[in-house]
Design a protein around this motif. Structure first.
Motif, PDB file in Angstrom:
ATOM      1  N   ASN A 236       6.859   5.810   1.795  1.00 57.32           N
ATOM      2  CA  ASN A 236       5.490   5.899   2.339  1.00 57.32           C
ATOM      3  C   ASN A 236       4.672   4.676   1.961  1.00 57.32           C
ATOM      4  O   ASN A 236       3.506   4.792   1.535  1.00 57.32           O
ATOM      5  N   THR A 237       5.286   3.532   2.087  1.00 56.16           N
ATOM      6  CA  THR A 237       4.656   2.279   1.678  1.00 56.16           C
ATOM      7  C   THR A 237       4.649   1.298   2.847  1.00 56.16           C
ATOM      8  O   THR A 237       5.647   1.180   3.560  1.00 56.16           O
TER       9      THR A 237
ATOM     10  N   THR B 224      -0.020   6.221  11.417  1.00 62.47           N
ATOM     11  CA  THR B 224      -0.170   4.773  11.537  1.00 62.47           C
ATOM     12  C   THR B 224      -0.721   4.249  10.225  1.00 62.47           C
ATOM     13  O   THR B 224      -1.684   4.801   9.690  1.00 62.47           O
ATOM     14  N   MET B 225      -0.102   3.203   9.726  1.00 63.94           N
ATOM     15  CA  MET B 225      -0.623   2.534   8.539  1.00 63.94           C
ATOM     16  C   MET B 225      -0.912   1.099   8.901  1.00 63.94           C
ATOM     17  O   MET B 225      -0.181   0.486   9.689  1.00 63.94           O
ATOM     18  N   GLY B 226      -1.973   0.584   8.346  1.00 66.31           N
ATOM     19  CA  GLY B 226      -2.344  -0.771   8.726  1.00 66.31           C
ATOM     20  C   GLY B 226      -3.196  -1.446   7.684  1.00 66.31           C
ATOM     21  O   GLY B 226      -3.558  -0.855   6.658  1.00 66.31           O
TER      22      GLY B 226
ATOM     23  N   CYS C 217       0.860  -1.177   0.000  1.00 63.57           N
ATOM     24  CA  CYS C 217       0.000   0.000   0.000  1.00 63.57           C
ATOM     25  C   CYS C 217       0.896   1.225   0.000  1.00 63.57           C
ATOM     26  O   CYS C 217       1.647   1.453   0.964  1.00 63.57           O
ATOM     27  N   ALA C 218       0.825   1.983  -1.078  1.00 66.08           N
ATOM     28  CA  ALA C 218       1.647   3.182  -1.215  1.00 66.08           C
ATOM     29  C   ALA C 218       0.800   4.422  -0.970  1.00 66.08           C
ATOM     30  O   ALA C 218      -0.264   4.581  -1.578  1.00 66.08           O
ATOM     31  N   ALA C 219       1.257   5.263  -0.082  1.00 64.89           N
ATOM     32  CA  ALA C 219       0.573   6.517   0.204  1.00 64.89           C
ATOM     33  C   ALA C 219       1.284   7.658  -0.502  1.00 64.89           C
ATOM     34  O   ALA C 219       2.514   7.685  -0.577  1.00 64.89           O
ATOM     35  N   SER C 220       0.515   8.596  -1.007  1.00 58.71           N
ATOM     36  CA  SER C 220       1.087   9.766  -1.659  1.00 58.71           C
ATOM     37  C   SER C 220       0.263  10.986  -1.292  1.00 58.71           C
ATOM     38  O   SER C 220      -0.869  10.878  -0.826  1.00 58.71           O
ATOM     39  N   GLY C 221       0.848  12.156  -1.512  1.00 55.26           N
ATOM     40  CA  GLY C 221       0.156  13.393  -1.185  1.00 55.26           C
ATOM     41  C   GLY C 221       0.729  14.022   0.073  1.00 55.26           C
ATOM     42  O   GLY C 221       1.923  13.938   0.335  1.00 55.26           O
ATOM     43  N   SER C 222      -0.117  14.623   0.857  1.00 56.84           N
ATOM     44  CA  SER C 222       0.298  15.362   2.053  1.00 56.84           C
ATOM     45  C   SER C 222       0.445  14.389   3.230  1.00 56.84           C
ATOM     46  O   SER C 222      -0.412  14.317   4.113  1.00 56.84           O
TER      47      SER C 222
ATOM     48  N   ARG D 106       7.157  -1.374   6.943  1.00 56.74           N
ATOM     49  CA  ARG D 106       6.958  -0.143   6.188  1.00 56.74           C
ATOM     50  C   ARG D 106       8.287   0.439   5.757  1.00 56.74           C
ATOM     51  O   ARG D 106       9.309   0.232   6.405  1.00 56.74           O
ATOM     52  N   ASP D 107       8.228   1.155   4.654  1.00 56.53           N
ATOM     53  CA  ASP D 107       9.365   1.893   4.133  1.00 56.53           C
ATOM     54  C   ASP D 107       8.963   3.363   4.191  1.00 56.53           C
ATOM     55  O   ASP D 107       8.197   3.825   3.337  1.00 56.53           O
ATOM     56  N   ASN D 108       9.447   4.072   5.189  1.00 61.84           N
ATOM     57  CA  ASN D 108       9.016   5.459   5.365  1.00 61.84           C
ATOM     58  C   ASN D 108       9.474   6.363   4.220  1.00 61.84           C
ATOM     59  O   ASN D 108       8.815   7.341   3.893  1.00 61.84           O
TER      60      ASN D 108
END
Length: 115
Positions: free
Chosen positions: A76-77, A33-35, A22-27, A71-73
């Motif tokens: 952001n994944t 917390t990611m889960g 799960c890759a997060a992008s944006g602000s 996670r890979d900070n």
């Protein structure tokens, strides 16, 4: 705004493995917390595993010893390595991103464990 893109679901035989991403992008807020949560037909959505930005993790009892969240900070994944999969792990898996004041769900990815 934050966007989440999930990948890695599919069909696997009992005892097999899958890895969800799960890759997060944006602000992206630095402290978050990611889960992963899952929802099987007719059941409520439940927590599978979560990891905060500092690295602490939390697992559902049903997946301890079989699933690993990481996670890979820098990217952001968040990843969910699922081993020794069982038919009861079949569900739609949802990524979640949360800060103190904000939460977001991914679109969900189907995981089916069947022979």
């Amino acid at each position: 705004q934050v966007q989440l893109v999930e990948s890695g679901g599919g069909l696997v035989q009992p005892g097999g493995s899958l890895r969800l991403s799960c890759a997060a992008s944006g602000s992206i807020f630095r402290i978050n917390t990611m889960g992963w949560y899952r929802q099987a037909p007719g059941k409520q959505r439940e927590l599978v595993a979560a990891i905060i930005s500092g690295g602490s993790t939390n697992y559902a009892d049903s997946v301890k010893g079989r699933f690993t969240i990481s996670r890979d900070n820098a990217k952001n994944t968040v990843y969910l390595q699922m081993n020794s999969l069982k038919p009861e792990d079949t569900a739609v898996y949802y990524c979640n991103y949360a800060t103190k004041n904000y939460g977001l769900w991914g679109q969900g990815t189907q995981v089916t464990v069947s022979s």
